[in-house]
Scaffold this motif. Structure first.
Motif, PDB file in Angstrom:
ATOM      1  N   GLN A  25      30.564 -24.260 -11.574  1.00  0.00           N
ATOM      2  CA  GLN A  25      31.606 -23.612 -12.375  1.00  0.00           C
ATOM      3  C   GLN A  25      31.907 -24.355 -13.670  1.00  0.00           C
ATOM      4  O   GLN A  25      32.508 -23.796 -14.587  1.00  0.00           O
ATOM      5  CB  GLN A  25      32.892 -23.415 -11.580  1.00  0.00           C
ATOM      6  N   VAL A  28      29.982 -22.480 -16.076  1.00  0.00           N
ATOM      7  CA  VAL A  28      30.548 -21.136 -16.257  1.00  0.00           C
ATOM      8  C   VAL A  28      31.804 -21.194 -17.118  1.00  0.00           C
ATOM      9  O   VAL A  28      32.150 -20.227 -17.802  1.00  0.00           O
ATOM     10  CB  VAL A  28      30.868 -20.504 -14.885  1.00  0.00           C
ATOM     11  N   LYS A  32      33.982 -18.580 -19.758  1.00  0.00           N
ATOM     12  CA  LYS A  32      35.356 -18.140 -19.514  1.00  0.00           C
ATOM     13  C   LYS A  32      36.276 -18.457 -20.686  1.00  0.00           C
ATOM     14  O   LYS A  32      37.197 -17.702 -20.992  1.00  0.00           O
ATOM     15  CB  LYS A  32      35.899 -18.798 -18.241  1.00  0.00           C
TER      16      LYS A  32
END
Length: 280
Positions: A25, A28, A32
């Protein structure tokens, strides 16, 4: 003893330590919150190398130092930047993501930037860049340890946390050991360099944090994001620059490593001062 045989294992351990702190994440996160991440990565991967190149021209640096200061500027963020961001009450998640992404992206950007730089100023002193060797060394000492660290964290979380705690404590002393060894070995070369040459890394770090701060304000990032970007742009992976400069497979020239050695000292002093000021 050739310090490169100390630098390469230390760099590999630092990258493994970085991998232990990363989660999928973290990559990621850039998608975002693209604005802050892209601003920071642009400052670190594009603007900082450009500033270093222009600074080297303005200061009329000798070819070896010219190559060296651009080299340290195009390396990824330092592994300690996450701790500095925490101390400065910055955005730690942004810091981790920027360090992760820059460590991967620079596997490809460093060869491009250094190929241009050596073609511009290196031919006069017989310096060329074996791009294939650079890519291979970066894959072995950076990409593979990061991937291995991520895998260990994923499959053996408790063990990874224990290893990471130990390696984090060893990272800064290990880097300082490298700096001291290089200084001792090349003390005469460093002492005989001009004041302008020796102060150029300090000029670069000051330019880096000034430009990063200006970009953060211009793009209207929040205070935490601005602080993090200043630290990320200013804190470079000096160990990687030293490894590339001194490696017998790439430049094999310790003088090219001198700017990175000086920068590693200057960036910690300057950024610790910055952290102290923002905490007040």
């Amino acid at each position: 003893m050739n310090p490169i045989f100390i630098v390469l294992p230390i760099l590999t351990l630092l990258m493994f330590d970085l991998g232990l702190t990363l989660k999928p994440q973290d990559f990621v996160f850039v998608a975002k919150r693209p604005k802050a991440a892209l601003v920071g990565l642009t400052g670190q991967l594009v603007i900082l190398p450009l500033v270093a190149y222009l600074l080297a021209i303005a200061l009329n640096l000798p070819a070896y130092y010219f190559i060296g200061i651009v080299l340290v500027a195009c390396c990824p963020g330092g592994s300690s930047s996450n701790i500095f961001s925490l101390l400065a009450k910055g955005d730690v998640a942004l810091s981790v993501s920027m360090t992760a992404v820059s460590s991967i992206v620079t596997l490809f950007t460093v060869p491009v930037i250094m190929q241009y730089t050596t073609a511009s100023v290196g031919n006069a002193v017989g310096v060329t860049l074996p791009v294939g060797n650079l890519l291979a060394q970066n894959c072995v000492t950076m990409l593979l340890p990061i991937v291995l660290g991520i895998a260990v964290r994923h499959f053996f979380t408790t063990t990874a946390e224990k290893i990471e705690r130990v390696l984090t404590k060893c990272a800064f002393p290990a880097l300082m050991l490298v700096v001291v060894l290089f200084y001792i070995q090349h003390k005469d070369t460093i002492m005989n360099a001009s004041a302008t040459t020796l102060l150029s890394p300090l000029a670069l770090i000051l330019c880096a944090i000034t430009v990063a701060g200006a970009i953060g304000k211009l793009m209207r990032l929040n205070t935490k994001e601005q602080r993090t970007i200043i630290i990320e742009v200013g804190m470079q992976n000096a160990a990687q620059a030293i490894a590339i400069a001194s490696s017998p497979f790439i430049f094999h020239n310790d003088i090219i490593a001198v700017p990175a050695i000086i920068y590693s000292l200057m960036m910690n002093l300057v950024l610790l001062t910055y952290v102290a000021l923002v905490k007040k």
